[in-house]
Scaffold this active site. Structure first.
Site, mmCIF file in Angstrom:
data_model
loop_
_atom_site.group_PDB
_atom_site.id
_atom_site.type_symbol
_atom_site.label_atom_id
_atom_site.label_comp_id
_atom_site.label_asym_id
_atom_site.label_seq_id
_atom_site.Cartn_x
_atom_site.Cartn_y
_atom_site.Cartn_z
ATOM 1 N N GLU A 84 0.702 -0.857 0.002
ATOM 2 C CA GLU A 84 -0.105 0.344 -0.692
ATOM 3 C C GLU A 84 1.101 1.099 0.286
ATOM 4 O OE1 GLU A 84 -2.392 -1.199 3.701
ATOM 5 O OE2 GLU A 84 -4.234 -1.322 2.329
ATOM 6 N N GLU A 115 6.730 -22.796 7.064
ATOM 7 C CA GLU A 115 6.865 -21.476 8.620
ATOM 8 C C GLU A 115 8.114 -22.283 8.795
ATOM 9 O OE1 GLU A 115 3.706 -21.402 11.854
ATOM 10 O OE2 GLU A 115 3.059 -20.859 9.811
#
Length: 274
Positions: A84, A115
């Site tokens: 953003e 992960e």
């Protein structure tokens, strides 16, 4: 055995029982009641956020970058925040970079065991030729994600500034970095669902970090996004009105100036200096 109530709060049992028996009204009121705790928890972390941001700004003024490391919800929030910034502040996409365990496919679908590799994040960071001016921020609600912890340890060992955002106290991730930010929001409404309060706290902290950085780097004037990208008609209209307000010309003239120069800042600077 460890006291999970103290060390693993994100996995602690919800304060609410028998959720499936609740009405819609009861459910949304309960979630809202829990959400009200988030901003208070984040408030307690402000000194650590300030410490991290101040050190990042110094490095970024010298060309440094910020890298987020995360998995699952935490990883997605980091990628979201980074993505953003270019349209909001007109900066390049390589100033703040979000890395998620499992790669871009993990933004939409869970990637099994992605992960669990403590060396993978550092391998990925090395592709960006990271150095001592760069910062790595690990994001993990539980504070136990190997991908994130391993990346932080390697980064710190190699002289990068390291920080983290977590929702458990005294976690492994906090021990792995220099500046830990621990937003202790308490048990989730649905036990262990850290996309709820923990995710909200992480998003709030990420907003603070990058918005403050961008302001200190001169990407905001007054309270306006003068460097925003003109990606749709709404933003072109907003930019036009900013220029009108700033230099006192007609909408038509401001619009033409904006479209010619591509940003509010460039348009105003041209007008003032012509």
């Amino acid at each position: 055995m460890p006291d999970n109530k103290k060390t693993n709060i994100t996995e602690a049992s919800s304060n609410f029982e028998n959720l499936e028996k609740m009405s819609v009204e009861e459910l949304i009121k309960g979630i809202n009641q829990e959400d009200a705790k988030v901003h208070l928890a984040v408030k307690q972390t402000l000194p650590q956020i300030q410490k991290l941001v101040e050190q990042i700004v110094v490095r970024m003024k010298e060309g440094g970058r910020v890298f987020y490391l995360g998995a699952g919800t935490s990883g997605r929030l980091g990628v979201l925040d980074a993505s953003e910034l270019p349209p909001t502040f007109g900066v390049s996409a390589d100033m703040v970079i979000g890395l998620i365990a499992g790669g871009d496919i993990a933004l939409r679908k869970a990637v099994e065991a992605a992960e669990d590799d403590p060396n993978k994040a550092w391998q990925e960071l090395q592709k960006y030729d990271v150095g001592t001016k760069d910062t790595v921020i690990g994001i993990a609600a539980s504070g136990t994600t190997p991908y994130v912890i391993g990346g932080l340890k390697h980064a710190r060992k190699n002289g990068l500034l390291t920080g983290c955002i977590t929702c458990n106290p005294n976690s492994k991730i906090a021990q792995a970095c220099e500046i830990p930010i621990e937003a202790i929001v308490g048990p989730e409404f649905v036990t262990g669902s850290t996309r709820l309060k923990s995710g909200t706290a992480q998003k709030m902290i990420l907003n603070m970090i990058t918005t403050t950085i961008m302001i200190k780097l001169g990407r905001v004037k007054g309270n306006k996004m003068v460097n925003m990208q003109l990606t749709n008609n709404k933003l072109v209209d907003r930019g036009t009105r900013m220029i009108m307000e700033e230099i006192g010309i007609s909408y038509e003239a401001a619009n033409a100036l904006l479209l010619e120069h591509g940003s509010v800042k460039k348009a105003v600077d041209y007008y003032i200096n012509q």
